[in-house]
Design an enzyme around this catalytic site. Structure first.
Site, PDB file in Angstrom:
ATOM      1  N   SER A 216       3.333  -7.551 -10.655  1.00  8.32           N
ATOM      2  CA  SER A 216       2.682  -7.245  -9.393  1.00  8.32           C
ATOM      3  C   SER A 216       1.170  -7.245  -9.531  1.00  8.32           C
ATOM      4  CB  SER A 216       3.143  -5.867  -8.911  1.00  8.32           C
ATOM      5  OG  SER A 216       2.485  -5.556  -7.712  1.00  8.32           O
ATOM      6  N   GLY A 217       0.499  -8.010  -8.675  1.00  5.51           N
ATOM      7  CA  GLY A 217      -0.953  -8.159  -8.754  1.00  5.51           C
ATOM      8  C   GLY A 217      -1.719  -6.883  -8.442  1.00  5.51           C
ATOM      9  N   THR A 254       7.615 -16.241   5.842  1.00  5.90           N
ATOM     10  CA  THR A 254       6.277 -16.820   5.780  1.00  5.90           C
ATOM     11  C   THR A 254       5.487 -16.231   4.618  1.00  5.90           C
ATOM     12  OG1 THR A 254       6.266 -17.163   8.156  1.00  5.90           O
ATOM     13  CG2 THR A 254       4.119 -17.082   7.076  1.00  5.90           C
ATOM     14  N   CYS A 342       7.589  20.084  -6.609  1.00  2.00           N
ATOM     15  CA  CYS A 342       6.967  20.459  -5.346  1.00  2.00           C
ATOM     16  C   CYS A 342       6.083  19.355  -4.801  1.00  2.00           C
ATOM     17  CB  CYS A 342       6.157  21.727  -5.520  1.00  2.00           C
ATOM     18  SG  CYS A 342       7.227  23.112  -5.854  1.00  2.00           S
TER      19      CYS A 342
END
Lengths: 432, 127
Positions: A216-217, A254, A342
């Site tokens: 992932s870039g 796309t 939490c």
């Protein structure tokens, strides 16, 4: 915006302007200026759909193919083995579900580690609900997966093994070459989630010996919105998004041209600057790991001492809770994350910390600090100056700490802690 | 939009009545089984009125803000009035809490009630 809101916004902006130290680079990195420059024309002038037949479309198509080569060059694959996706989660889903479906005639067994990202774990869990059998491999106290355990988990009907290259939370780097030799021998497809290693440390699909790899870039100064799955030639995979012919029919939709262009540029920069960036981050990381326990008593470093990402520091601070620390650090303009119950929206302790057997009472005080190439020595000075008083302040109001000071004994924070991971949760109940 | 309201952040950053009372008339403690929060309350009672209240809390921002707000609401109240403080009224007084914090961190009133019950046990329910 009301006047009150406007003033609050202004006050916040001014406060942030004092100092902003971003140390959550496992979540996202700042886009490099050179990456942004490369992307801009594809918003403004070159906005054609890459699938259009006219010449404006062709410009976009060419840009995507250039980026594909740049991504391939970073990880040593061929261009036609790179498939763009919108994010790493999508690539992980495509790998796990896509391969499982394509090979389901052969068998319905998967092997994943217990500390995978949720996009692998939950994809595997869903397959588990749909007739697949999933083995979750345990890790040792450093977060390491044993190649021997992988070997023992493999069966005749195993169709996929998915083991992350490194863990984004505790930074432990897995012995993937060793694991891949074992998995390869059985001719079972091996996927690795290299989201937190690609662009940061060397990642080469051939030396790692993997069949599928997620990168992932946005983890290395590229934009959000573009990631990729490497699929070795010959590996079968069922598309998870049906539609048009994009990405060779394996991922319809796309193409996000500007993001893909930026991703490609980030890969080019990573290839030439990765080692320099590592040389910059490593001493800062080591300084934090050495200095924090000197300045604050009763803290523990999670993860492996050496087999560790150059930008990862994960610590547990005893007697205080993580969210309190990160809120007060936030007030000082220091942005980190916490693996505490939490602080997670699910109110459960991190599945990674519980997999490495961190005591729930201690794990609640976990803070994750991840560096980037932009992190400076002054940033580390600032953190080291601001953090100890914050811990002191919270300990001064902690009943667990006053109990410890009075008696020298530790007491559990609560009767128990819920686990994110159903598998471990079941084990826990059995032990009870 | 920030995760917590301004009032929650104020009580978290500047908590009122933090500490312990050495010779407390009543003490109460409550822990949350899921996320492991813990709150300890100490009260001093005179003429049936809560004269002083202190607390110590291990927990998230909301847990600390809730404890602080409870201590402020209880101070100067009669024991009966203080028993009327509920977790819901504390959350309301704080300007609301995020939905996932409503149950886990909102235990301050319960801890206070335990301290009052402890006082009553020790003092035979009369003063």
């Amino acid at each position: 915006m009301s006047e009150k809101e406007r003033l609050l916004f202004q006050e916040n902006s001014e406060r942030r302007a004092v100092r902003a130290v971003y140390l959550e680079n496992q979540a996202n990195t700042r886009v490099d200026e050179r990456v942004l420059e490369e992307m801009l024309p594809y918003f403004k002038e070159q906005y054609g759909n890459a699938q259009s037949m006219h010449s404006l479309g062709a410009v976009s198509k060419d840009a995507i193919e250039k980026a594909r080569k740049e991504v391939a060059d970073l990880i040593g694959s061929r261009e036609n083995e790179i498939y763009f996706t919108s994010c790493a989660s999508e690539a992980n889903n495509l790998a796990v579900k896509g391969v499982a479906d394509a090979y389901k005639q052969k068998g319905k067994h998967l092997v994943v580690s217990a500390i995978e990202h949720f996009s692998v774990l939950n994809a595997a869990r869903r397959l588990g609900q749909n007739g697949f059998d999933v083995t979750y491999l345990p890790v040792d106290r450093y977060g390491l997966i044993s190649p021997e355990e992988v070997k023992n988990a493999l069966r005749e009907d195993t169709v996929l093994v998915s083991i992350q290259h490194a863990n984004p939370e505790i930074g432990t780097i897995q012995p993937l070459e060793e694991i891949s030799r074992i998995v390869r021998e059985k001719k079972i497809p091996l996927h690795t989630d290299a989201t937190c290693t690609a662009g940061i440390i060397p990642v080469d699909v051939n030396s790692l010996g993997v069949d599928l790899l997620t990168l992932s870039g946005s983890q290395f100064y590229g934009p959000k919105g573009a990631s990729a799955l490497y699929i070795k030639k010959g590996i079968k995979l069922t598309p998870q998004i049906d539609g048009g012919i994009q990405e060779n029919g394996r991922r319809a939709g796309t193409e996000n041209v500007p993001a893909i262009v930026g991703f490609g540029k980030a890969c080019v920069l990573a290839k030439s600057e990765r080692d320099d960036n590592k040389r910059k981050m490593l001493p800062l990381r080591d300084r934090l790991i050495a200095a924090l326990p000197e300045k604050i008593e009763h803290i523990y470093v999670n993860g492996h001492p050496d087999k560790r990402l150059p930008n990862n520091v994960n610590i547990s601070v005893e007697f205080v809770e993580g969210e309190g620390m990160f809120l007060l650090l936030d007030q000082k303009g220091i942005y980190v994350s916490s693996g505490s119950a939490c602080a997670s929206k699910a109110l459960k302790m991190s599945h990674v910390l519980s997999a490495i057997n961190v005591d729930p009472a201690v794990g609640q005080g976990s803070i994750l600090i991840t560096l980037s190439k932009y992190t400076t020595s002054e940033d580390i000075d600032y953190l080291l100056a601001e953090f100890p008083p914050i811990v002191k302040r919270l300990r001064d109001m902690s009943p667990l700490y006053s109990y410890f000071l009075k008696t020298g004994q530790r007491r559990p924070a609560g009767p128990g802690t819920d686990y994110e991971h159903e598998h471990e949760h079941e084990q826990n109940q059995e032990e009870e | 939009m920030a995760f917590y309201s301004e009032k929650v952040m104020d009580h978290f950053q500047n908590p009122r009545n933090v500490g312990e009372i050495k010779d407390a008339d009543g003490t109460g403690e409550i822990g949350n089984p899921v996320c492991g929060d813990m709150m300890s309350f100490y009260i001093k009672v005179k003429d049936n009125v809560i004269e002083d209240v202190k607390f110590k809390t291990f927990g998230c921002g909301a847990a600390i803000a809730v404890s602080s707000m409870v201590s402020e609401m209880a101070k100067g109240k009669t024991l009966d009035e203080a028993m009327q403080i509920t977790n819901a009224s504390v959350a309301k007084e704080l300007g609301g809490l995020p939905p996932n914090k409503m149950h886990c961190s909102n235990l301050g009133a319960d801890a206070l009630h335990k301290a009052i019950e402890d006082y009553k046990r020790k003092h035979g329910g009369t003063t």
